[in-house]
Design an enzyme around this catalytic site. Structure first.
Site, mmCIF file in Angstrom:
data_model
loop_
_atom_site.group_PDB
_atom_site.id
_atom_site.type_symbol
_atom_site.label_atom_id
_atom_site.label_comp_id
_atom_site.label_asym_id
_atom_site.label_seq_id
_atom_site.Cartn_x
_atom_site.Cartn_y
_atom_site.Cartn_z
ATOM 1 N N HIS A 83 4.680 36.306 2.999
ATOM 2 C CA HIS A 83 3.197 36.453 3.212
ATOM 3 C C HIS A 83 2.490 36.915 1.878
ATOM 4 O O HIS A 83 3.141 37.804 1.098
ATOM 5 C CB HIS A 83 2.796 37.794 4.136
ATOM 6 C CG HIS A 83 3.175 37.440 5.590
ATOM 7 N ND1 HIS A 83 3.100 36.444 6.197
ATOM 8 C CD2 HIS A 83 3.972 38.287 6.138
ATOM 9 C CE1 HIS A 83 3.495 36.462 7.538
ATOM 10 N NE2 HIS A 83 4.597 37.444 7.306
ATOM 11 N N VAL A 112 3.903 27.289 9.665
ATOM 12 C CA VAL A 112 5.176 27.198 8.962
ATOM 13 C C VAL A 112 6.100 26.095 10.015
ATOM 14 O O VAL A 112 6.710 25.278 9.804
ATOM 15 C CB VAL A 112 5.816 28.503 8.978
ATOM 16 C CG1 VAL A 112 7.452 28.176 8.554
ATOM 17 C CG2 VAL A 112 5.266 29.426 7.904
ATOM 18 N N LYS A 132 41.195 35.073 3.598
ATOM 19 C CA LYS A 132 40.875 35.654 2.446
ATOM 20 C C LYS A 132 39.256 35.197 2.025
ATOM 21 O O LYS A 132 39.040 34.034 2.148
ATOM 22 C CB LYS A 132 41.618 35.025 0.894
ATOM 23 C CG LYS A 132 41.801 35.959 -0.010
ATOM 24 C CD LYS A 132 42.654 37.172 0.311
ATOM 25 C CE LYS A 132 43.262 37.921 -0.802
ATOM 26 N NZ LYS A 132 44.364 38.903 -0.470
ATOM 27 N N THR A 184 47.529 36.241 2.949
ATOM 28 C CA THR A 184 46.114 36.247 2.536
ATOM 29 C C THR A 184 46.226 35.990 0.747
ATOM 30 O O THR A 184 45.559 35.122 0.316
ATOM 31 C CB THR A 184 45.069 37.265 2.824
ATOM 32 O OG1 THR A 184 45.383 38.213 2.291
ATOM 33 C CG2 THR A 184 45.278 37.460 4.290
ATOM 34 N N ASP A 185 47.295 36.685 0.283
ATOM 35 C CA ASP A 185 47.392 36.423 -1.235
ATOM 36 C C ASP A 185 47.804 34.958 -1.500
ATOM 37 O O ASP A 185 47.407 34.583 -2.324
ATOM 38 C CB ASP A 185 48.538 37.489 -1.570
ATOM 39 C CG ASP A 185 48.704 37.514 -3.240
ATOM 40 O OD1 ASP A 185 47.417 37.896 -3.932
ATOM 41 O OD2 ASP A 185 49.782 37.225 -3.561
HETATM 42 O O1 LIG Z 1 2.567 29.503 10.144
HETATM 43 C C1 LIG Z 1 2.635 30.781 10.710
HETATM 44 N N1 LIG Z 1 3.401 30.899 11.896
HETATM 45 C C2 LIG Z 1 3.231 31.910 12.778
HETATM 46 O O2 LIG Z 1 3.967 31.824 13.793
HETATM 47 C C3 LIG Z 1 2.592 33.082 12.156
HETATM 48 N N2 LIG Z 1 2.367 34.270 12.661
HETATM 49 C C4 LIG Z 1 1.851 34.802 11.703
HETATM 50 O O3 LIG Z 1 1.400 36.138 11.807
HETATM 51 N N3 LIG Z 1 1.298 34.011 10.692
HETATM 52 C C5 LIG Z 1 1.869 32.964 10.993
HETATM 53 N N4 LIG Z 1 2.022 31.880 10.286
#
Ligand SMILES: O=c1[nH]c(=O)c2[nH]c(=O)[nH]c2[nH]1
Length: 307
Positions: free
Chosen positions: A265, A236, A16, A62-63
């Site tokens: 972005h 990142v 559930k 499931t109830d």
């Molecule tokens: O930190 C980032 N990693 C990426 O892989 C990536 N690709 C992108 O276009 N900008 C960024 N920035």
């Protein structure tokens, strides 16, 4: 668990989903607490005859699974973590029903936080926060346990100390190198605890709630860096890796951590017409977008563990 039927392989499960329950505890001092959970249950069981013969005699309805959530919530006389509740439910299904071999319980907790009025914690007033605490428990009749916790929707941003440069550049590449940009993400994190049986789980009340708060803090602190000078992020990817490493270093009972960190972005705004510049970007005016966004995900595990 696959069954062989008429020379074919057959796998099944039933459960559930989206069972919503809230539990209030009224403490003697007048202070209330509340949790709100969205529970998903999935049971692996020996009930093939229901599929192949129309014989339901091995089925847990499931109830009934839904009702059990409310019965178990009622039975919780003290406040407990979402992980602990998931373990109790999973244990219930595997121990009560001979047919059930594995219970998979997933819960998302709604972030009700105590309200403050004039700087004072309110006894029974709450306000909805943003990110959610999640858990997944897979519990087998044998006693084997897999316990995962997580965070959904942890939105973090910093206005500087982020850049991206030195990447592959070819005839398709338009992105300029930068050492100055906004870094923004909405993190989905999950981490697997090393506990592999319910007997090894810490008994301290609200242990996993405290862990959740500390992991969340470790993730955010690593993302931001120290309050005055911050920390430079070259991508990142690099920030994600540092965050994952901080979790494994700081919490010995966490065996693996998965982080999903979309790159949300903030585009520089430059506007001009044929005669004039209308807006010149000076690290000040941005166009926030979530479509499209970068998707960056990774899992970091201790050698002996898998997510
Ligand atoms: O930190 C980032 N990693 C990426 O892989 C990536 N690709 C992108 O276009 N900008 C960024 N920035």
């Amino acid at each position: 668990m696959a069954n062989k039927i008429e020379g074919l392989s057959f796998e099944q499960r039933q459960g559930k989903q989206r069972v919503r329950v809230a539990r209030v505890w009224r403490n003697n001092d007048g202070c209330h607490s509340i949790v709100e959970w969205n529970v998903g249950i999935s049971l692996l069981s020996d009930c093939v005859n229901a599929y192949t013969r129309g014989d339901n005699s091995d089925l847990v309805t499931t109830d009934t699974m839904k009702n059990t959530v409310y019965v178990k919530a009622k039975e919780c006389k003290e406040e407990l973590s979402v992980e602990e509740f998931a373990v109790r439910l999973a244990k219930h299904f595997t121990s009560l029903y001979q047919q059930v071999t594995t219970a998979i319980v997933k819960i998302v907790e709604k972030p009700w936080e105590r309200a403050y009025v004039d700087g004072q914690p309110h006894e029974h007033g709450f306000k909805l926060g943003s990110e959610k605490h999640t858990t997944e428990v897979i519990f087998e009749k044998s006693g084997a346990l897999r316990l995962t916790s997580g965070i959904e929707g942890l939105s973090l941003l910093k206005t500087t100390k982020s850049g991206f440069e030195g990447f592959i550049r070819d005839k398709y590449t338009a992105l300029p190198d930068t050492r100055e940009r906004i870094l923004a993400t909405e993190i989905t994190a999950s981490w697997k605890y090393q506990y592999e049986s319910i007997f090894s789980i810490p008994q301290k009340p609200l242990y996993f709630t405290e862990r959740y708060l500390n992991v969340k803090k470790a993730l955010a602190d690593t993302f931001y860096g120290p309050p005055k000078e911050g920390v430079y992020s070259p991508s990142v990817q690099s920030t994600l890796f540092h965050m994952a490493k901080t979790v494994l270093k700081g919490f010995p009972d966490i065996a693996a951590v998965q982080l999903k960190m979309p790159n949300i972005h903030f585009l520089p705004v430059n506007l001009s017409n044929t005669d004039n510049t209308i807006v010149k970007f000076e690290d000040d005016v941005y166009l926030p977008t979530d479509e499209p966004h970068g998707s960056i995900e990774a899992t970091l595990s201790r050698f002996w563990s898998k997510m």
